[in-house]
Design a protein around this motif. Structure first.
Motif, PDB file in Angstrom:
ATOM      1  N   ILE A   1      31.024  17.973  33.559  1.00  0.00           N
ATOM      2  CA  ILE A   1      31.761  16.806  34.195  1.00  0.00           C
ATOM      3  C   ILE A   1      30.476  15.701  34.503  1.00  0.00           C
TER       4      ILE A   1
ATOM      5  N   VAL B   1      30.839  10.972  34.109  1.00  0.00           N
ATOM      6  CA  VAL B   1      31.628  10.765  35.340  1.00  0.00           C
ATOM      7  C   VAL B   1      30.650  10.918  36.685  1.00  0.00           C
TER       8      VAL B   1
ATOM      9  N   PRO C   1      31.841  11.769  40.110  1.00  0.00           N
ATOM     10  CA  PRO C   1      32.722  12.153  41.066  1.00  0.00           C
ATOM     11  C   PRO C   1      32.402  11.492  42.597  1.00  0.00           C
TER      12      PRO C   1
ATOM     13  N   LEU D   1      37.911  12.324  42.611  1.00  0.00           N
ATOM     14  CA  LEU D   1      37.566  11.098  42.061  1.00  0.00           C
ATOM     15  C   LEU D   1      38.219  10.164  42.717  1.00  0.00           C
TER      16      LEU D   1
ATOM     17  N   GLU E   1      40.424   3.344  36.632  1.00  0.00           N
ATOM     18  CA  GLU E   1      39.172   4.218  36.179  1.00  0.00           C
ATOM     19  C   GLU E   1      39.582   5.714  36.590  1.00  0.00           C
TER      20      GLU E   1
ATOM     21  N   GLN F   1      39.342   8.919  33.901  1.00  0.00           N
ATOM     22  CA  GLN F   1      38.292  10.082  34.011  1.00  0.00           C
ATOM     23  C   GLN F   1      39.093  11.310  34.547  1.00  0.00           C
TER      24      GLN F   1
ATOM     25  N   GLU G   1      40.155  13.398  31.901  1.00  0.00           N
ATOM     26  CA  GLU G   1      38.918  14.291  31.403  1.00  0.00           C
ATOM     27  C   GLU G   1      38.407  15.296  32.121  1.00  0.00           C
ATOM     28  N   VAL G   2      38.210  15.239  33.376  1.00  0.00           N
ATOM     29  CA  VAL G   2      37.789  16.121  34.449  1.00  0.00           C
ATOM     30  C   VAL G   2      38.841  17.609  34.430  1.00  0.00           C
TER      31      VAL G   2
ATOM     32  N   THR H   1      34.959   2.613  32.316  1.00  0.00           N
ATOM     33  CA  THR H   1      35.477   3.253  31.055  1.00  0.00           C
ATOM     34  C   THR H   1      36.052   2.077  30.168  1.00  0.00           C
TER      35      THR H   1
END
Lengths: 508, 495, 435
Positions: free
Chosen positions: A262, A267, A269, A303, A309, A313, A316-317, C266
């Protein structure tokens, strides 16, 4: 390491005369303070004094000679000045939740308790600032800021009760410091009582005050540079979106790999928290948090930030957790579910009390990438000693909280647990980490500090202490393993310093 | 290493006990923050030097003390810690004092003072992540204090007066209405001498201000048949303060139960005090006597449940099994009795509704009575019942875990701090903007009612409440349900 | 002290000859020529040099790229310049742990290039090109992205320094979370080299955002009206959920004020947030005198030319103005008013999102007028809860103004200095209160 004498106990060495003299000094000090303060602000009744004999680390206990509860910064300064005049050491205490014995009283000293200095002076959302007294509870600052859309970011697990003054002393972190930093990143200005008893303002509401960053030096100095009496903190905008997931992994290795993946993906977090199977068991017993059954480790990943955003993300996590063998990923659907995820984590320390009659909460830091390796080593060390270790930690920043479980009624377990606990710290240092990530050095780890720092390093740090506290009256005996004198002292001192007299200190 | 868990691992360092000339036990009371009333005419009883605080009869269990890891999570929920910010007036500090007692320290005046100041609200039990049963600790400690500590004559007299008055509904009733009734009663000597009446005066004034709902109600019937098919046979406690001051709550309770298909057995002439006040104040023997009497009063009935509408009583009744565990004649019956005890809201949710709820267009602030929320864990049930009423809007009060300061007779023994706690709670209640305050305990009802006008004054002219000086309308959960089921206009609750 | 006879010989004989050379014509700090220059390449060599300097009672100033040598007061004495440019390079870059350990003489720009392949960055701007890590730490400079990432104090996690007596000391470490011992890194940050010579720094790193956009808004109003509108725009941006990395304002001597929001994240996120920022800013003017929406551009590529540059040229007077956030428009307005009153052109630029602005006055401005400007801006900054510090100024201006202004806790600072450098040999007189 807990039972050894630190050289200050009155039970060793000093003769009765000195003891009586000290008692008389305290008696005079109490009488003097009673003329200036309300009767209930000065405590010298033994039963009452004893309730202050330890902070959140109950293994160390010292009954203070006197407890004083100032109501204002001026009263706080008055107490310190009186201590200076009498040559009596003083120790500051907030809510008494520290886990390193930082607020452990001094047997011949005054415990200055800030729990009645608890006014929130100002909440200024337009300036993203709040001004609070040291006894204000951490969570109360956020609660006061919430209606304006702001909060106070540092959130130690004890945030419902720990005080801002204590946070300043310990440079407290919390689960979300991975992204938002620690107390030191959120304190801009202080009013402090120096160990001389002077009220001094450091920093201010605006950033980058000219001169040395004494605010930066003071935060995290564990009460050895004075007592904070007013704190100006930064308020942070409440995030637009917060998304939290709970991922269950077969092993801590897998959870550690997911964490690294991660972070490697770019990222940042708000939090990444890990608990191993034993810690999960404890949390279940305490708060029935309903974590997935059969997990060798769980990760809580949170997150926060702008919704777009976080959306990008978070997906993805989730993918990264699955690719690293998460067998169940739960996504908090609402605030209640998010709270339940966190409840298990935040209650874990105290909850372990349900698994074991005695336990040690360790606090160490390693580089995040060493996590799987260090966890394996901890497991081996524990197995060799026949001791169980539950692991709870801030995986994002490599801050381990191994909970070493033992039963003091079983012969030898206490010693083995303490030895294991120390071995874990050695492991942290060997991997380039730290002996404490957030609990502080205090009384507990003073003897471990030389494992991280050279004598020269420690001497240099003591230059700072000597600048603030040449008489060594502010929380003496904490942080530094060897008591040292500061050479020439401004002002007068009658007779030799007790430590010098005892031959325990080398003159710096 | 940071270590928690079992205490006593490391011997205490520091000074040994101070020599006698330093202890100054005689000055301790003066140093305590709360106003404990007038200074005692006589010096406090000398500390029982040398003798440990607790004897072998039901001492506070050391293993429960050992569960405390000193984390401090209980502190923010403790009313006295909020008031005074002192360790020894927090649950963690009191547990430490108990530990000192177990280690052999004497039961000093100081210790007793801090035990006495505990409201027994049990918010700390809810807050504790380690599951420390502080309720057990303080209850056992109080029993020891009552048996072993000699209070000052003034304190003794005040407590005697309180316990000669409160557990007796008939005597309580004399305090209502015209003063002659009270003066003619035998209570006068007792109550006047102790200053109890003066302490009760604000409460009594509050009661009179609640007059419309305090009109003398007829004694409840012995039995109320179920409406429709009988779903359960339930006994019902009428209570002391409830029956004396809020008979309407008991009538509403019986009607609601009947409407929900319960046959209600009341036996008003046979039931007396349940012993809750005595139990919560360490008067163990008295509590046991009341408990036996109540069990006997319903011994002949075949009951599925025993319903209580006063939170403090309910939590005591649920403890009967423990209270009489060492009484061979009653142990088994007490346990069986306790197992059937339900709070009204608890039972109604358990049974599920059959009676139709009619709309009550009103905004309600619900206050968790400590002995309902903390002691019995009943928080969702009353809310569920209230939310099920069409058009009723339920609002939450800030800091719901905090005690309002009533705490049985604590507000009579500690009027000044109790008033401060009451005002704080009243401010939070007013801040909801609701027009009706609902709670399930008569003590809370009186305490908050008394504090509302003060809080309204303090918060300035902008927040004038629709109820003027009374601040806000108050009702018991049972009365709101009753009004909804009987299709009463909402004004019946608000007037 | 510095006139010890035969110092040169002593240095030459006792120390490694390669470390120390006689000073040349360019080896000058704030107009004060040095006698020697040392060019150590390691912490140990710095220790050797400083230990020798201590033995000989030499006064010492550290020099990196020299970009800020004209900041602060000139040293009251100068025997030895310790040049850090050989003390360069990355000691350790643990990409997986997002940390770097770097020697003090490494230029920030070089570090940026070294970290880029890993997709990482030390999120510190360098307003003066060429600046070294050591210089940035010692003067605590910052740029636009301080809003999103903080400043040196927030990113520096460990430090190695050499004390005035030549003793090497460490504080902090290589892990982000660490509360063991005093945080001496914060103490030496912005200390102008008066407490010790920083030789190595450990920093926490951040990922380089996948995308970024500059949202540029031109404020057509001048004077107080413009400042007020900027205030509204700043408040609007802060209250929204944009989470910008920077919120900069540039108020030229005359002409429209420009406000720029930097958004990083992003690719998908930045596009959405930049568009949201554009709409917010365009509509935020409200029913003001112009009536119309503001002109707002989104530039995904490059920043405006003034980005991360101080609003002054070498030789000018440069001030740092700080205040609480809500007072940013007051500071902008005050600068404009003061400029008019003293008839001195003032350009103001800086971080409207953190309350740290900079003001530049031309080198040829009359010193009396500059002194008047400084005094009034200091008053305005004080009212705003902050400070006005003259970072750099021509000699004739320095003679007329108090560079630092009021400093809280000065007495404690002197005591700290006395402990770390009791002989006052490190950068003597350069810092606040003559430290």
């Amino acid at each position: 390491m807990t039972g050894d004498d630190d050289g200050r106990s009155t039970t060793t060495g000093p003769d009765g005369d000195r003891s009586a003299e000290r008692a008389a000094t305290i008696g005079r000090l109490a009488a003097e303070l009673r003329t200036r303060l309300d009767a209930d602000q000065v405590i010298d009744d033994r039963a009452r004094l004893r309730t202050y004999e330890c902070d959140g680390l109950a293994a160390y206990r010292v009954v203070p000679a006197l407890v004083v509860l100032p109501h204002t910064a001026q009263e706080c300064a008055l107490v310190v000045r009186s201590c200076v005049a009498a040559g009596v050491p003083f120790v500051a205490r907030g809510s008494g939740t520290g886990l390193s014995g930082g607020a452990l009283p001094h047997p011949d000293g005054v415990l200055v308790v800030t729990s009645r200095l608890r006014e929130i002076r100002e909440v200024a959302p337009a300036d993203e600032r709040a001004v609070v007294e040291p006894g204000v509870i951490n969570l109360a600052v956020s609660r006061a800021a919430h209606p304006h859309g702001y909060y106070y970011a540092p959130d130690p697990s004890s945030q419902q009760i720990c005080s801002i003054g204590g946070n300043v002393a310990e440079n407290s972190g919390g689960a979300h410091c991975l992204k938002y930093g620690f107390t030191t990143n959120h304190v801009l200005g202080l009013q402090v009582v120096t160990p001389d008893g002077e009220l001094v303002r450091l920093g201010g509401a605006a950033p980058d005050s000219p001169g040395y960053d004494l605010v930066g030096a003071f935060v995290g100095s564990e009460g050895t540079l004075g007592i904070a009496t007013e704190v100006t903190v930064r308020l942070v905008r409440l995030p637009e979106s917060v998304r939290t997931l709970l991922a269950a992994f077969p092993t801590t290795d897998a959870a550690g790999a997911a964490t690294s993946a991660i972070i490697a993906a770019g990222v940042v977090p708000a939090a990444v928290e890990m608990m191993d199977a034993l810690a999960i068991e404890a949390a279940e017993a305490a708060v029935r948090c309903g974590y997935p059954a059969g997990a060798g480790a769980v990760l809580i990943v949170e997150l926060d930030g702008p919704a777009v955003e976080v959306e990008a993300q978070f997906a993805e996590v989730v993918t990264l957790c699955r690719t690293h063998r998460a067998f169940e990923v739960r996504i908090a659907a609402d605030e209640a579910q998010r709270a339940l995820f966190w409840k298990g984590r935040k209650s874990a320390f105290a909850a372990v009390g349900r698994l074991s009659p005695d336990y040690i909460v360790q606090d160490g830091v390693i580089p995040r990438t060493a996590l799987p390796e260090v966890l394996r080593r901890i497991g081996e060390l524990a197995a060799e000693r026949g001791i169980r270790v539950a692991n709870v930690f801030h995986a994002g920043d490599g801050n381990l909280h191994p909970l070493v479980l033992f039963d003091e009624t079983i012969d030898g377990q206490t010693d083995r647990a303490e030895e294991l606990s120390g071995a874990i710290l050695d492991l942290c240092v060997a991997y380039g980490g730290s002996i404490t990530g957030e609990h502080g050095v205090g009384m507990d780890k003073a003897t471990y500090l030389p494992r991280m720092f050279t004598d020269d390093d420690l001497d240099t740090m003591q230059l700072l202490r000597c600048a603030f506290d040449p008489r060594s009256l502010a929380n003496p005996g904490k942080i530094f393993p060897t008591p040292r004198l500061c050479g020439e002292v401004p002002g007068r001192r009658k007779g030799p310093h007790p430590l010098q007299e005892a031959g325990l200190a080398e003159v710096f | 290493m940071p270590r928690s868990g079992r205490s006593g691992l490391i011997p205490t360092r520091g000074h040994p006990a101070p020599p006698p000339d330093q202890g100054e036990p005689g000055t301790e009371q003066a140093a305590s923050p709360p106003d404990q009333g007038e200074p005692d005419a006589e010096p406090p009883a000398p500390p029982d030097r040398g003798e440990p605080a607790f004897d072998g009869h039901r001492p506070p269990p050391a293993e429960v003390v050992a569960d405390c890891v000193h984390c401090g999570f209980c502190l923010p929920s403790c009313p006295t810690y909020l008031l005074w910010g002192e360790e020894m007036d927090s649950p963690r500090g009191r547990i430490h004092l108990i530990k000192q007692g177990l280690e052999g320290e004497p039961l000093s005046e100081t210790m007793v003072g801090h035990f006495d100041r505990c409201l027994g609200c049990m918010a700390c039990v809810t807050a504790c992540p380690s599951g420390v049963r502080y309720d057990t600790l303080i209850e056992r400690t109080r029993q020891q204090v009552e048996r072993r500590h000699v209070r000052s004559p003034r304190e003794r007299a005040l407590r005697a007066a309180i316990f000669a008055l409160f557990p007796y509904p008939r005597r309580l009733r004399l305090l209502r209405g015209p003063l002659w009734a009270y003066q003619a009663s035998g209570l006068r000597n007792l109550v006047d001498r102790t200053g109890l009446l003066r302490r009760l005066a604000p409460t009594l004034a509050t009661l009179e201000s609640l007059a419309p709902r305090l009109t003398r109600a007829p004694r409840p019937p012995r039995r109320v048949p179920a409406y429709g098919p009988r779903r359960a046979a339930v006994g019902m406690l009428t209570g002391c303060v409830q029956s004396a001051f809020f008979p309407g709550v008991n009538s509403a309770t019986a009607r609601v139960l009947a409407a929900e298909g319960c046959e209600v057995v009341i036996n008003p002439e046979r039931q007396g005090c349940c012993g809750a006040l005595s139990l919560h104040n360490g008067r163990e023997e008295e509590a046991r006597r009341f408990a036996r009497d109540l069990i006997d009063a319903f011994a002949a009935e075949r009951l599925d449940y025993f319903v209580v509408n006063a939170a403090g009583c309910g939590s005591a009744l649920k403890e009967y099994g423990d209270l009489l565990a060492d009484d061979p004649a009653y142990a088994e019956r007490a346990a069986a009795f306790a197992a059937r005890v339900r709070d009204l809201s608890e039972l109604l949710v358990e049974l599920g509704p059959v009676a139709t709820r009619h709309p009550l267009p009103v905004s309600v602030a619900y206050h968790d009575a400590c002995h309902l929320g903390h002691a019995q864990g009943i928080r969702s049930q009353p809310r569920e019942l209230l939310r099920a009423i069409p058009e009723l809007e339920l609002r939450e009060i800030a800091d719901p875990e905090l005690c309002c300061g009533s705490a049985g007779v604590w507000n009579v023994l500690n009027p000044e701090p109790a008033a401060r706690l009451g005002e704080r709670k009243a401010r939070d209640v007013l801040a909801t903007g609701a027009s009706l305050l609902v709670t399930a305990n008569p003590g809370c009802l009186m305490q908050i009612a008394a504090a509302l006008p003060r809080a309204a004054d303090a918060s300035g002219p902008r927040s004038t409440s629709p109820r003027g000086d009374r601040g806000m309308a108050l009702a018991h959960t049972a009365q709101v349900l009753d009004a909804s089921i009987r299709r009463l206009p909402v004004t019946r609750l608000l007037d | 002290m510095s006139d010890v006879p035969g110092s040169v010989d002593l240095l030459a004989t006792i120390e490694d000859a390669g470390l120390v050379r006689p000073a040349g014509p360019v080896d000058v700090v704030g107009g004060v020529p040095a006698r020697f220059v040392a060019e150590p390449a390691t912490t140990e060599q710095v220790a050797t040099v400083l230990a020798a300097a201590a033995r000989h009672g030499l006064t010492v100033v550290a020099r990196g790229s020299g970009s800020k040598l004209d900041w602060g007061h000139p040293p009251t004495a100068l025997d030895l310049i310790v040049d850090t440019r050989r003390l360069a390079g990355v000691v350790e870059h643990a990409a997986g742990d997002l940390i770097v350990v770097v020697r003090a003489g490494t230029p920030l720009a070089e570090l940026r290039q070294l970290l880029a392949p890993a997709g990482q960055q030390l999120a510190l701007d360098d307003p003066l090109p060429g600046a070294t890590v050591g210089g940035v730490v010692s003067t605590n400079t910052s740029g636009p992205r301080r809003m999103g990432y903080g400043t040196v104090r927030d990113l520096l996690i460990g430090v190695t320094l050499v004390r005035a007596d030549g003793v090497v000391a460490h504080a902090g470490g290589k892990v982000v979370k660490n509360v063991a011992g005093y945080d001496l890194g914060k103490l030496v940050t912005g200390a102008y080299g008066t407490l010790g010579l920083v030789t190595e720094c450990a920093f926490r790193l951040h990922p380089v955002p996948a995308a970024q956009a500059y949202v540029r808004c031109r404020v057509p109003l001048a004077g107080a009206g413009g400042a007020d509108l900027v205030g509204r725009l700043v408040a609007t941006v802060r209250a929204a959920q944009l989470v910008p990395d920077a919120l900069e304002v540039d108020a030229p001597v005359d002409g429209p004020i420009e406000l720029v929001v930097l958004i990083g994240g992003t690719t998908a996120g930045v596009a959405g947030r930049a568009e949201a920022a554009r709409r917010l800013l365009a509509g935020a003017a409200g029913p003001g005198p112009t009536g119309a929406d503001l002109e707002v551009l989104v530039d995904a590529g490059s920043p405006p030319p003034w980005w991360s540059r101080y609003p002054w040229l070498p030789g000018d007077t440069g001030l740092k103005l700080t205040g609480v956030l809500s007072a940013v428009p007051d500071l902008l307005g005050a600068a404009r008013t003061v400029a008019d009153r003293h008839d001195v052109p003032i350009r103001v630029r800086g971080s409207a999102g953190t309350g740290v602005l900079y003001a530049g006055l031309p080198a040829n401005a009359e010193p009396d007028r500059v002194a008047g400007v400084v005094e009034e801006l200091r008053g305005a900054a004080g009212t705003a809860g902050g400070h006005a510090v003259v970072l750099t100024a021509p000699d004739r201006v320095r003679d007329r103004v108090d560079l630092w202004g009021p400093v809280e806790g000065l007495e404690l600072m002197r005591r700290v200095k006395d402990r770390f450098d009791p002989e006052a040999r490190l950068a003597p007189g350069r810092f606040v209160g003559g430290i």
